[in-house]
Design a protein around this motif. Structure first.
Motif, PDB file in Angstrom:
ATOM      1  N   VAL A  84     -28.659 -69.508  41.255  1.00 25.85           N
ATOM      2  CA  VAL A  84     -28.851 -70.832  41.851  1.00 25.85           C
ATOM      3  C   VAL A  84     -30.049 -70.755  42.781  1.00 25.85           C
ATOM      4  O   VAL A  84     -30.224 -69.775  43.514  1.00 25.85           O
ATOM      5  N   MET A  85     -30.879 -71.776  42.742  1.00 29.25           N
ATOM      6  CA  MET A  85     -32.002 -71.864  43.672  1.00 29.25           C
ATOM      7  C   MET A  85     -31.845 -73.105  44.533  1.00 29.25           C
ATOM      8  O   MET A  85     -31.592 -74.193  44.016  1.00 29.25           O
ATOM      9  N   THR A  86     -31.979 -72.951  45.843  1.00 28.34           N
ATOM     10  CA  THR A  86     -32.015 -74.103  46.737  1.00 28.34           C
ATOM     11  C   THR A  86     -33.469 -74.486  46.971  1.00 28.34           C
ATOM     12  O   THR A  86     -34.327 -73.628  47.178  1.00 28.34           O
ATOM     13  N   LEU A  87     -33.738 -75.787  46.904  1.00 27.89           N
ATOM     14  CA  LEU A  87     -35.114 -76.269  47.004  1.00 27.89           C
ATOM     15  C   LEU A  87     -35.116 -77.577  47.770  1.00 27.89           C
ATOM     16  O   LEU A  87     -34.324 -78.468  47.466  1.00 27.89           O
ATOM     17  N   ASN A  88     -35.961 -77.701  48.779  1.00 23.97           N
ATOM     18  CA  ASN A  88     -36.070 -78.968  49.496  1.00 23.97           C
ATOM     19  C   ASN A  88     -36.901 -79.962  48.698  1.00 23.97           C
ATOM     20  O   ASN A  88     -37.736 -79.578  47.883  1.00 23.97           O
ATOM     21  N   ASN A  89     -36.709 -81.241  48.977  1.00 26.37           N
ATOM     22  CA  ASN A  89     -37.430 -82.263  48.199  1.00 26.37           C
ATOM     23  C   ASN A  89     -38.845 -82.500  48.712  1.00 26.37           C
ATOM     24  O   ASN A  89     -39.679 -83.053  47.990  1.00 26.37           O
ATOM     25  N   ASP A  90     -39.151 -82.096  49.943  1.00 27.29           N
ATOM     26  CA  ASP A  90     -40.476 -82.374  50.501  1.00 27.29           C
ATOM     27  C   ASP A  90     -41.450 -81.221  50.237  1.00 27.29           C
ATOM     28  O   ASP A  90     -42.131 -80.727  51.141  1.00 27.29           O
ATOM     29  N   LEU A  91     -41.515 -80.815  48.987  1.00 27.22           N
ATOM     30  CA  LEU A  91     -42.451 -79.773  48.569  1.00 27.22           C
ATOM     31  C   LEU A  91     -42.763 -79.949  47.086  1.00 27.22           C
ATOM     32  O   LEU A  91     -42.079 -80.671  46.373  1.00 27.22           O
ATOM     33  N   GLU A  92     -43.808 -79.271  46.656  1.00 26.65           N
ATOM     34  CA  GLU A  92     -44.184 -79.262  45.244  1.00 26.65           C
ATOM     35  C   GLU A  92     -44.324 -77.814  44.789  1.00 26.65           C
ATOM     36  O   GLU A  92     -44.783 -76.960  45.553  1.00 26.65           O
ATOM     37  N   ALA A  93     -43.911 -77.558  43.565  1.00 24.62           N
ATOM     38  CA  ALA A  93     -43.956 -76.205  43.027  1.00 24.62           C
ATOM     39  C   ALA A  93     -45.223 -75.996  42.212  1.00 24.62           C
ATOM     40  O   ALA A  93     -45.635 -76.875  41.451  1.00 24.62           O
ATOM     41  N   ALA A  94     -45.845 -74.831  42.395  1.00 20.06           N
ATOM     42  CA  ALA A  94     -46.992 -74.476  41.554  1.00 20.06           C
ATOM     43  C   ALA A  94     -46.537 -74.414  40.099  1.00 20.06           C
ATOM     44  O   ALA A  94     -45.373 -74.125  39.820  1.00 20.06           O
ATOM     45  N   PRO A  95     -47.438 -74.664  39.139  1.00 21.48           N
ATOM     46  CA  PRO A  95     -47.045 -74.702  37.722  1.00 21.48           C
ATOM     47  C   PRO A  95     -46.385 -73.424  37.211  1.00 21.48           C
ATOM     48  O   PRO A  95     -45.565 -73.465  36.296  1.00 21.48           O
ATOM     49  N   ASP A  96     -46.721 -72.277  37.802  1.00 19.28           N
ATOM     50  CA  ASP A  96     -46.126 -71.007  37.359  1.00 19.28           C
ATOM     51  C   ASP A  96     -45.023 -70.522  38.307  1.00 19.28           C
ATOM     52  O   ASP A  96     -44.654 -69.340  38.279  1.00 19.28           O
ATOM     53  N   PHE A  97     -44.511 -71.437  39.124  1.00 19.44           N
ATOM     54  CA  PHE A  97     -43.481 -71.073  40.106  1.00 19.44           C
ATOM     55  C   PHE A  97     -42.248 -70.476  39.427  1.00 19.44           C
ATOM     56  O   PHE A  97     -41.785 -69.391  39.790  1.00 19.44           O
ATOM     57  N   ILE A  98     -41.678 -71.173  38.459  1.00 20.07           N
ATOM     58  CA  ILE A  98     -40.481 -70.681  37.780  1.00 20.07           C
ATOM     59  C   ILE A  98     -40.799 -69.425  36.967  1.00 20.07           C
ATOM     60  O   ILE A  98     -40.020 -68.459  36.943  1.00 20.07           O
ATOM     61  N   GLU A  99     -41.949 -69.408  36.314  1.00 16.55           N
ATOM     62  CA  GLU A  99     -42.358 -68.234  35.535  1.00 16.55           C
ATOM     63  C   GLU A  99     -42.384 -66.987  36.403  1.00 16.55           C
ATOM     64  O   GLU A  99     -41.867 -65.919  36.018  1.00 16.55           O
ATOM     65  N   ASN A 100     -42.976 -67.100  37.592  1.00 14.83           N
ATOM     66  CA  ASN A 100     -43.067 -65.946  38.482  1.00 14.83           C
ATOM     67  C   ASN A 100     -41.754 -65.654  39.197  1.00 14.83           C
ATOM     68  O   ASN A 100     -41.543 -64.526  39.666  1.00 14.83           O
ATOM     69  N   THR A 101     -40.877 -66.633  39.270  1.00 17.93           N
ATOM     70  CA  THR A 101     -39.535 -66.374  39.783  1.00 17.93           C
ATOM     71  C   THR A 101     -38.775 -65.494  38.794  1.00 17.93           C
ATOM     72  O   THR A 101     -38.147 -64.501  39.182  1.00 17.93           O
TER      73      THR A 101
END
Length: 279
Positions: A84-101
Motif C-alpha cells: 500500500v502506498m499513501t499519497l497526498n493529493n497536493d503533489l504530482e508524480a514524475a512519469p517514472d515514479f511507479i517504475e522506480n518504486t
C-alpha cells in the motif's frame, strides 16, 4: 500490484493534477483509492466524471488525514494488497515514479520506502528523508548531506512522511494501522515509521522515485504567513496545527527513549512556541 491511497478534502484542482500525473506513469501496475472526507467543492462529481478508474470511499468530514488513510488501507488489505502506498493529493508524480518504486521494492521487499520530494516551482530537490537523534535533540536532513552525485538510489533513514510512502502488507500485520486516536491529522506518519523501525523494518528514501510538491500551499505554511493571535493558537492547539503541542507530546512519550524525554520535550516546546514568531 501497489494500491495507492489518497485522502482528500476539497482542493479538487490538486486532486485532478495528482491523478492526471498517475495516468502518465510508465508503469501502470497500480490501483488508486481516493478517500473523500466530505468535500464540498465538487470533488466527488469530478472523480466520477473524469476518473472512473479510481475507487472512491467517502467520509463525513470528521476523519481527517489519519482515519481517511486508514479507511483506504483497510479496503486495500481486504482486497489482497501486498503493498500500500499513501499519497497526498497536493503533489504530482514524475512519469517514472511507479517504475522506480517497483525497482527498489524488488530489492528491499520488506522495507518501508519513501519518495524524494521535489519543489514543483523550482524543480529542485526539497526533502530526502531524515535521521533523528533523540539524545542530541537533532534531526539530520539527509538531502543536505549528500553530494549531488550521490542523490540517487535508496538511502537509509529513521523517519518518513506519508507523501509517497510504500508500505508492505507485513508491516500492517505486525504493528497495525496508523494511530488515528493519538494522531488524527499530523505526526501519524512519523509515528508509524518509528514504530515500524522499532519492530525490525528498515526505512529508506528512494531518490529515484520523485514527487513534485507545493510547500507554500500547506495549511501550516499559510498559517505562518499570516501571523495573528488566532493563528498562533491554531498553530499550537488546532488539530491541523503544525506545532500542535498535544501531538508532539504524545509522539515524544511514545517514541523517544525514556532518559531523553525531559530535554526533548522542553526543547521541542520552545521551538514550537518561539519558532512560530521568528519564522
Amino acid at each position: 500490484m501497489i494500491h495507492i491511497v489518497i485522502p482528500v478534502f476539497n482542493r479538487k484542482h490538486f486532486t485532478r493534477e495528482c491523478l492526471l500525473s498517475l495516468r502518465k506513469q510508465s508503469n501502470t501496475s497500480f490501483s488508486v483509492i481516493v478517500v473523500d472526507d466530505g468535500s464540498t467543492d465538487g470533488t466527488a462529481d469530478m472523480l466520477r466524471e473524469e476518473f472512473p478508474e479510481v475507487k472512491v470511499l467517502f467520509g463525513d468530514g470528521g476523519l481527517f488525514w489519519t482515519a481517511s488513510v486508514n479507511l483506504g488501507i483497510k479496503d486495500a488489505l481486504q482486497h489482497g494488497a501486498e503493498y500500500v502506498m499513501t499519497l497526498n493529493n497536493d503533489l504530482e508524480a514524475a512519469p517514472d515514479f511507479i517504475e522506480n518504486t517497483y525497482k527498489w521494492m524488488k530489492e528491499k521487499p520488506e522495507a518501508i520506502i519513501g519518495a524524494l520530494e521535489m519543489d514543483a516551482a523550482t524543480r529542485e530537490p526539497a526533502f530526502g528523508g531524515e535521521i533523528i537523534d533523540f539524545k542530541l535533540n537533532k534531526v539530520r536532513h539527509l538531502l543536505q548531506e549528500l553530494p549531488k552525485e550521490q542523490q540517487k538510489g535508496i538511502h537509509q533513514v529513521s523517519q518518513l512522511p506519508g507523501r509517497g510512502l510504500l508500505i508492505p502488507r507485513a508491516v500492517f500485520e505486525k504493528i497495525g494501522l496508523l494511530d488515528q486516536d493519538n494522531f488524527p491529522h499530523y505526526v501519524a506518519d512519523y509515528d508509524f515509521t518509528h514504530t515500524a523501525l522499532r519492530n525490525g523494518f528498515e526505512l529508506y528514501c528512494n531518490y529515484d522515485a520523485k514527487i513534485y510538491t507545493y510547500p507554500e500551499e500547506s495549511g501550516e505554511r499559510k498559517n505562518r504567513q499570516s501571523k495573528s493571535l488566532k493563528n498562533f493558537y491554531n498553530h499550537l492547539f488546532d488539530i491541523k496545527g503544525g506545532g500542535n503541542l498535544r501531538d508532539f507530546t504524545r509522539f515524544t512519550l511514545k517514541n523517544c527513549p525514556g532518559p531523553y524525554i525531559p530535554y526533548y520535550l522542553a526543547n521541542g516546546y520552545a521551538r514550537r512556541i518561539f519558532g512560530y514568531m521568528l519564522k
